[in-house]
Enzyme design. Structure first.
Site, PDB file in Angstrom:
ATOM      1  N   HIS A  78       0.838  -1.208   0.000  1.00  0.00           N
ATOM      2  CA  HIS A  78       0.000   0.000   0.000  1.00  0.00           C
ATOM      3  C   HIS A  78       0.870   1.254   0.000  1.00  0.00           C
ATOM      4  O   HIS A  78       0.685   2.164  -0.826  1.00  0.00           O
ATOM      5  CB  HIS A  78      -0.900  -0.021   1.240  1.00  0.00           C
ATOM      6  CG  HIS A  78      -1.845   1.125   1.326  1.00  0.00           C
ATOM      7  ND1 HIS A  78      -3.141   1.063   0.875  1.00  0.00           N
ATOM      8  CD2 HIS A  78      -1.681   2.390   1.804  1.00  0.00           C
ATOM      9  CE1 HIS A  78      -3.732   2.226   1.070  1.00  0.00           C
ATOM     10  NE2 HIS A  78      -2.875   3.051   1.641  1.00  0.00           N
ATOM     11  N   GLU A  79       1.837   1.302   0.910  1.00  0.00           N
ATOM     12  CA  GLU A  79       2.691   2.478   1.016  1.00  0.00           C
ATOM     13  C   GLU A  79       3.615   2.616  -0.195  1.00  0.00           C
ATOM     14  O   GLU A  79       3.932   3.721  -0.623  1.00  0.00           O
ATOM     15  CB  GLU A  79       3.511   2.422   2.307  1.00  0.00           C
ATOM     16  CG  GLU A  79       2.676   2.478   3.578  1.00  0.00           C
ATOM     17  CD  GLU A  79       1.871   3.760   3.683  1.00  0.00           C
ATOM     18  OE1 GLU A  79       2.358   4.819   3.234  1.00  0.00           O
ATOM     19  OE2 GLU A  79       0.744   3.709   4.217  1.00  0.00           O
ATOM     20  N   HIS A 110       1.843   4.579  -2.868  1.00  0.00           N
ATOM     21  CA  HIS A 110       1.928   6.025  -2.634  1.00  0.00           C
ATOM     22  C   HIS A 110       3.322   6.542  -3.001  1.00  0.00           C
ATOM     23  O   HIS A 110       3.475   7.604  -3.619  1.00  0.00           O
ATOM     24  CB  HIS A 110       1.647   6.343  -1.164  1.00  0.00           C
ATOM     25  CG  HIS A 110       0.228   6.136  -0.755  1.00  0.00           C
ATOM     26  ND1 HIS A 110      -0.846   6.633  -1.475  1.00  0.00           N
ATOM     27  CD2 HIS A 110      -0.315   5.484   0.318  1.00  0.00           C
ATOM     28  CE1 HIS A 110      -1.975   6.299  -0.865  1.00  0.00           C
ATOM     29  NE2 HIS A 110      -1.678   5.594   0.216  1.00  0.00           N
TER      30      HIS A 110
END
Length: 418
Positions: free
Chosen positions: A18-19, A22
């Site tokens: 997920h990170e 980003h």
């Protein structure tokens, strides 16, 4: 211990992916990523590759991305003593605010004023002597060593997240959930190759003393229809057998170009306390690469649809029992891991897609809340004021925290007390 380790790997992978979404999109959009961390808690290792500092931390719980933003300004304050390093143009290129017993070589300065966002200036007394007030220009790409000995690049205003255009911010916000959904699809495609291919309508084996054997059903025969209903998939065959409730079925089979009709009465068996009906056959699997790949893709798509339906049901009829926090995920992961590797893969894929979709829900505190603000900015033609945005985020985080506490308490009761 094994269950805890598997949970840490699964949960950590979900957060890390997920990170990373980003991180990679923010860099592509020109937004400064000050730090990309693997793990949480105290720092174990760091390496800086301009402009990002990469860290590994002790707790293997995913990681985080530290974007340059208005909420990520330096902690340098008036009264602090720091060590400055300058370049040939007498610009400050490095500021040691760690208070380490072995500071970097440079000029000690007691800060009286500092601005590392707009003016890029630091003022103070050299060597703590109040008659030597000096002012230094800070290089745009200078770094600060904080009190945890982590060296990060400063965040001038032009590098900050809120200064990017709305499409860049939207892309950065959506990247995390999207990466989780993509991970789910990829894992489902891996999972499909760890098990036999999808079942076909051709019989692979017949159990001894089963209703099928008693009806002279032979391996290699292919289902044509059951009770007049055409059967093109094995799921249709299973559904027809279960729908019989034990009554005799008229089954049309084809084998070696010949067609025959047999009457088979399914037997009743109990599986996990429920009645099911079987005729004692095992379907032949389709082990072609394309067939397996199609099953993996179809499973991912159907899982996505089920999660959206479940989310809709949650909105219509809210219940804490329909939610799971870290405690619930740990319990479910432990149970699934005991069933075998293939089940764990499918569970990882499902939970990853679920995490991505839930994060897109337009609730302040989630990525979906940020996306909602981005969409409002697009329609308004200008961003929401920082004060109003801060209020919305504060309320959202408060409600989200209360929900997490409630879900965690409910999970503890469901899985360990009830």
């Amino acid at each position: 211990m094994k269950g805890i380790l598997i949970f840490l790997v699964v949960f950590g992978l979900l957060v890390f992916v997920h990170e990373f979404g980003h991180f990679i999109v923010a860099k592509k959009c020109g937004i400064l990523v000050r730090e990309f961390s693997i793990g949480m808690g105290p720092k174990l290792f760091q390496v800086r590759r301009n402009p990002t500092t990469y860290t590994i931390r002790w707790l293997p719980l995913g990681g985080y991305v530290r974007l340059a933003s208005k909420d990520d300004e330096t902690e340098l304050k008036p009264g602090m003593t720091v060590i400055l390093q300058t370049n040939e143009q007498n610009e400050v290129v490095r500021i040691d605010a760690s208070g380490s017993d072995i500071p970097i070589e440079g000029l000690p300065l007691q800060i009286t004023e500092v601005d590392l966002v707009d003016q890029l200036v630091i003022k103070g007394y050299e060597n703590g002597e109040e008659d030597k007030l000096v002012s230094y220009q800070v290089n745009h790409d200078a770094t600060v060593i904080d009190q945890s000995n982590t060296e990060l690049i400063i965040a001038p205003r032009d590098t900050q997240f809120q200064e990017a255009n709305v499409w860049q911010k939207l892309a950065t916000n959506v990247a995390g959930p999207l990466m989780n959904i993509i991970l789910g699809f990829v894992v489902f495609l891996i999972w499909t190759f760890t098990i036999p291919g999808p079942a076909t309508t051709t019989i692979g084996a017949v159990e001894a003393n089963s209703p099928a054997e008693q009806a002279a059903v032979e391996p290699g025969s292919k289902f044509v229809s059951i009770n007049g209903h055409k059967t093109t998939t094995f799921n249709e065959i299973s559904n027809q057998i279960n729908a019989s409730k034990g009554k005799a079925l008229s089954i049309v089979l084809t084998s070696h170009g010949k067609t025959k009709t047999v009457s088979v009465k399914p037997k009743t068996v109990k599986v996990q306390g429920q009645k099911v009906y079987q005729i004692g056959i095992k379907a032949k699997s389709d082990d072609r690469v394309l067939a397996k790949a199609k099953r993996g893709w179809d499973t991912a798509v159907s899982t996505t649809g089920m999660i959206f339906n479940a989310l809709g049901g949650l909105i219509r009829h809210f219940s804490l029992n329909k939610l799971a926090g870290p405690v619930g995920i740990y319990s479910q992961t432990s149970q699934v891991s005991q069933m075998g590797f293939t089940y764990l893969l499918a569970f990882l894929a499902m939970i990853s897609i679920n995490l991505g979709i839930v994060n897109l829900v337009p609730i302040p505190g989630l990525d979906g809340g940020k996306l909602l603000l981005n969409l409002i900015e697009i329609f308004r033609g200008k961003p929401i004021s920082e004060d109003h945005e801060a209020i919305v985020e504060l309320i959202g985080f408060g409600l989200l925290l209360l929900l997490i506490i409630a879900v965690t308490g409910n999970d503890i009761y469901r899985y360990f007390i009830k």
